[in-house]
Design a protein around this motif. Structure first.
Motif, PDB file in Angstrom:
ATOM      1  N   GLN A 107       0.520  -1.339  -0.107  1.00  0.00           N
ATOM      2  CA  GLN A 107       0.043   0.643   0.143  1.00  0.00           C
ATOM      3  C   GLN A 107       0.729   0.986   0.346  1.00  0.00           C
ATOM      4  N   GLY A 108       2.147   0.533  -0.116  1.00  0.00           N
ATOM      5  CA  GLY A 108       3.678   2.154  -0.046  1.00  0.00           C
ATOM      6  C   GLY A 108       3.376   2.988  -1.638  1.00  0.00           C
ATOM      7  N   ASN A 109       3.267   4.043  -0.460  1.00  0.00           N
ATOM      8  CA  ASN A 109       3.465   5.093  -2.611  1.00  0.00           C
ATOM      9  C   ASN A 109       4.928   6.113  -2.244  1.00  0.00           C
ATOM     10  N   PRO A 110       6.037   5.739  -2.665  1.00  0.00           N
ATOM     11  CA  PRO A 110       6.172   4.799  -4.668  1.00  0.00           C
ATOM     12  C   PRO A 110       6.235   3.154  -3.583  1.00  0.00           C
ATOM     13  N   LEU A 111       5.705   2.484  -4.449  1.00  0.00           N
ATOM     14  CA  LEU A 111       6.491   0.585  -4.609  1.00  0.00           C
ATOM     15  C   LEU A 111       7.308   0.274  -4.845  1.00  0.00           C
ATOM     16  N   ASP A 112       7.824  -0.320  -3.647  1.00  0.00           N
ATOM     17  CA  ASP A 112       9.142  -0.884  -4.235  1.00  0.00           C
ATOM     18  C   ASP A 112       9.433  -2.431  -4.799  1.00  0.00           C
ATOM     19  N   PRO A 113       9.335  -2.378  -5.422  1.00  0.00           N
ATOM     20  CA  PRO A 113       9.113  -4.316  -6.155  1.00  0.00           C
ATOM     21  C   PRO A 113       9.758  -5.501  -5.637  1.00  0.00           C
ATOM     22  N   VAL A 114      11.405  -4.176  -6.009  1.00  0.00           N
ATOM     23  CA  VAL A 114      12.440  -5.592  -5.402  1.00  0.00           C
ATOM     24  C   VAL A 114      12.605  -5.395  -3.853  1.00  0.00           C
ATOM     25  N   ILE A 115      12.090  -4.570  -3.231  1.00  0.00           N
ATOM     26  CA  ILE A 115      12.432  -5.366  -1.846  1.00  0.00           C
ATOM     27  C   ILE A 115      10.633  -6.222  -1.742  1.00  0.00           C
ATOM     28  N   LEU A 116      10.026  -5.350  -1.908  1.00  0.00           N
ATOM     29  CA  LEU A 116       8.611  -6.862  -1.824  1.00  0.00           C
ATOM     30  C   LEU A 116       8.377  -7.715  -2.632  1.00  0.00           C
ATOM     31  N   ARG A 117       9.061  -7.791  -3.654  1.00  0.00           N
ATOM     32  CA  ARG A 117       9.955  -9.564  -4.704  1.00  0.00           C
ATOM     33  C   ARG A 117      11.559 -10.228  -2.852  1.00  0.00           C
ATOM     34  N   ASN A 118      11.809  -9.523  -2.914  1.00  0.00           N
ATOM     35  CA  ASN A 118      12.839 -10.224  -1.678  1.00  0.00           C
ATOM     36  C   ASN A 118      11.887 -10.962  -0.823  1.00  0.00           C
ATOM     37  N   GLU A 119      10.805  -9.897  -0.354  1.00  0.00           N
ATOM     38  CA  GLU A 119      11.164 -10.157   1.757  1.00  0.00           C
ATOM     39  C   GLU A 119       9.404 -11.469   1.068  1.00  0.00           C
ATOM     40  N   ILE A 120       9.395 -11.368   0.199  1.00  0.00           N
ATOM     41  CA  ILE A 120       8.286 -12.814  -0.723  1.00  0.00           C
ATOM     42  C   ILE A 120       8.636 -13.679  -0.359  1.00  0.00           C
ATOM     43  N   SER A 121       9.976 -13.474  -0.930  1.00  0.00           N
ATOM     44  CA  SER A 121      10.783 -14.213  -1.841  1.00  0.00           C
ATOM     45  C   SER A 121      11.672 -15.752   0.204  1.00  0.00           C
ATOM     46  N   ASP A 122      12.048 -14.398   0.963  1.00  0.00           N
ATOM     47  CA  ASP A 122      12.320 -14.730   2.146  1.00  0.00           C
ATOM     48  C   ASP A 122      11.247 -15.764   2.591  1.00  0.00           C
ATOM     49  N   LEU A 123      10.419 -15.148   2.478  1.00  0.00           N
ATOM     50  CA  LEU A 123       8.835 -15.850   3.432  1.00  0.00           C
ATOM     51  C   LEU A 123       8.275 -17.332   2.707  1.00  0.00           C
ATOM     52  N   VAL A 124       8.685 -17.641   1.443  1.00  0.00           N
ATOM     53  CA  VAL A 124       8.319 -18.593   0.538  1.00  0.00           C
ATOM     54  C   VAL A 124       9.362 -19.623   1.212  1.00  0.00           C
TER      55      VAL A 124
END
Length: 355
Positions: A107-124
């Motif tokens: 929901q952040g603005n601007p969205l940082d897709p790289v950080i978001l993808r990395n944190e999702i990857s860590d959770l997986v």
């Protein structure tokens, strides 16, 4: 804390100067007196140094707690082998807090897709068995770090925090000095500090305490944070012993060391591995006690090393022991982690406080 100590020294010096100004006779001091006396005598000066001290003491404490949670979260990959082996409480809290963090990021603005993808990857990766915990999520909390908040944040790591009053030996004397009659517990000092910090931040009026009381408050919070660090280290070390330590032998009889008057000498009929004086070990019975092997004897003769089949051995472990206790050691592969935790249990325990 060194910066805060320097600040207190400066303020203390200026307060001494204010008290000495009327008695000063030199022209130079008289000039300083004319300039400084109205400032130092005014309520504004006292409120300024009071406000600065309160904010600094509190911010140092909050930063310490956040760093402690971050480092402890990072340490989990050394303490445990797989994500599945982590405590259930920690796994549940980590999942909930990480999902909340990912939602906030999305929901952040601007969205940082790289950080978001990395944190999702860590959770997986965690669900694949890899310990890749989200340190930022575990350390974040929106409330002030009062004692209750500290207890709640640390519970995320499956650590149950007791009041420091239950560990008088580990924490030390309290209350002390000018705090006698003002506070009953160290936790009450922390809670009052958080309230004062809020008052300062919002410009609310609150009672201004003198420099000596501010020093004592800072010392209490410093002691509290270091005590917390040591207590968590002991807890993790005990957990490591329970999960990974190897039993060297069982103490089937105990004697009192006449020199120390402590029942610290135990008889080990046989050993599963060699044992030498100076080695670290753990006496386990209901609780884990850290010990260092002292003198070892066979038939009242001191020996340099105890080997399997050469006993029974009388071993001075330096701590009170009971019959039926197990003597254990950490495997060599975990010796680096063991040393880190052992050093942490001693952090700041016998050093003078900077304030």
């Amino acid at each position: 804390m060194k910066d805060l100590s320097d600040f207190f020294d400066i303020v203390g010096g200026l307060e001494d100067l204010r008290a000495a100004i009327p008695a000063s006779s030199s022209d130079r001091i008289s000039g300083i007196a004319r300039t400084m006396s109205p400032i130092l005598a005014g309520a504004s000066w006292r409120r300024q140094y009071y406000s600065f001290a309160i904010v600094q003491i509190y911010s140092t404490h909050e930063r310490f707690i956040r760093d402690l949670v971050t480092v402890t979260t990072r340490l989990m990959k050394d303490l445990y082998s797989t994500y599945e082996s982590l405590p259930d409480v920690l796994k549940r809290e980590h999942l909930m807090l990480t999902l909340k963090r990912l939602q906030d990021m999305a929901q952040g603005n601007p969205l940082d897709p790289v950080i978001l993808r990395n944190e999702i990857s860590d959770l997986v990766a965690c669900f694949d068995g890899v310990i890749a915990l989200n340190e930022e999520a575990m350390a974040k909390h929106t409330s002030n770090f009062r004692s209750g908040t500290v207890r709640q944040v640390l519970s995320r790591l499956d650590f149950k925090l007791e009041d420091c009053g239950t560990d008088a030996e580990g924490f030390g004397e309290f209350p002390f000095g000018v705090l006698v009659g003002l506070y009953a517990t160290a936790e009450s000092v922390l809670d009052d500090l958080a309230n004062r910090r809020n008052d300062v931040a919002h410009g609310s009026d609150s009672e201004i305490v003198d420099i000596d009381t501010l020093r004592a408050i800072a010392e209490t919070i410093y002691r509290y944070d270091l005590w917390l660090f040591r207590t968590m280290a002991r807890s993790h070390l005990s957990g490591l012993v329970e999960r990974e330590a190897v039993e060297v032998g069982t103490i089937d009889h105990a004697w009192t060391n006449r020199a120390t008057n402590v029942r610290s000498i135990g008889r080990l009929n046989d050993l599963s591995s060699d044992l030498r004086p100076g080695a670290f070990g753990y006496v386990v019975k209901n609780k884990v006690q850290i010990c260092t092997v002292g003198e070892i004897q066979v038939d009242n003769q001191r020996i340099a090393v105890a080997t399997s089949g050469a006993g029974p051995f009388a071993v001075d472990l330096g701590v009170p022991i009971k019959t039926g206790s197990s003597f254990k050691v950490i495997p060599v592969a975990l010796s680096r982690l063991e040393r880190i935790l052992l050093e942490a249990t001693k952090e700041g325990k016998n050093v003078e406080l900077v304030v």
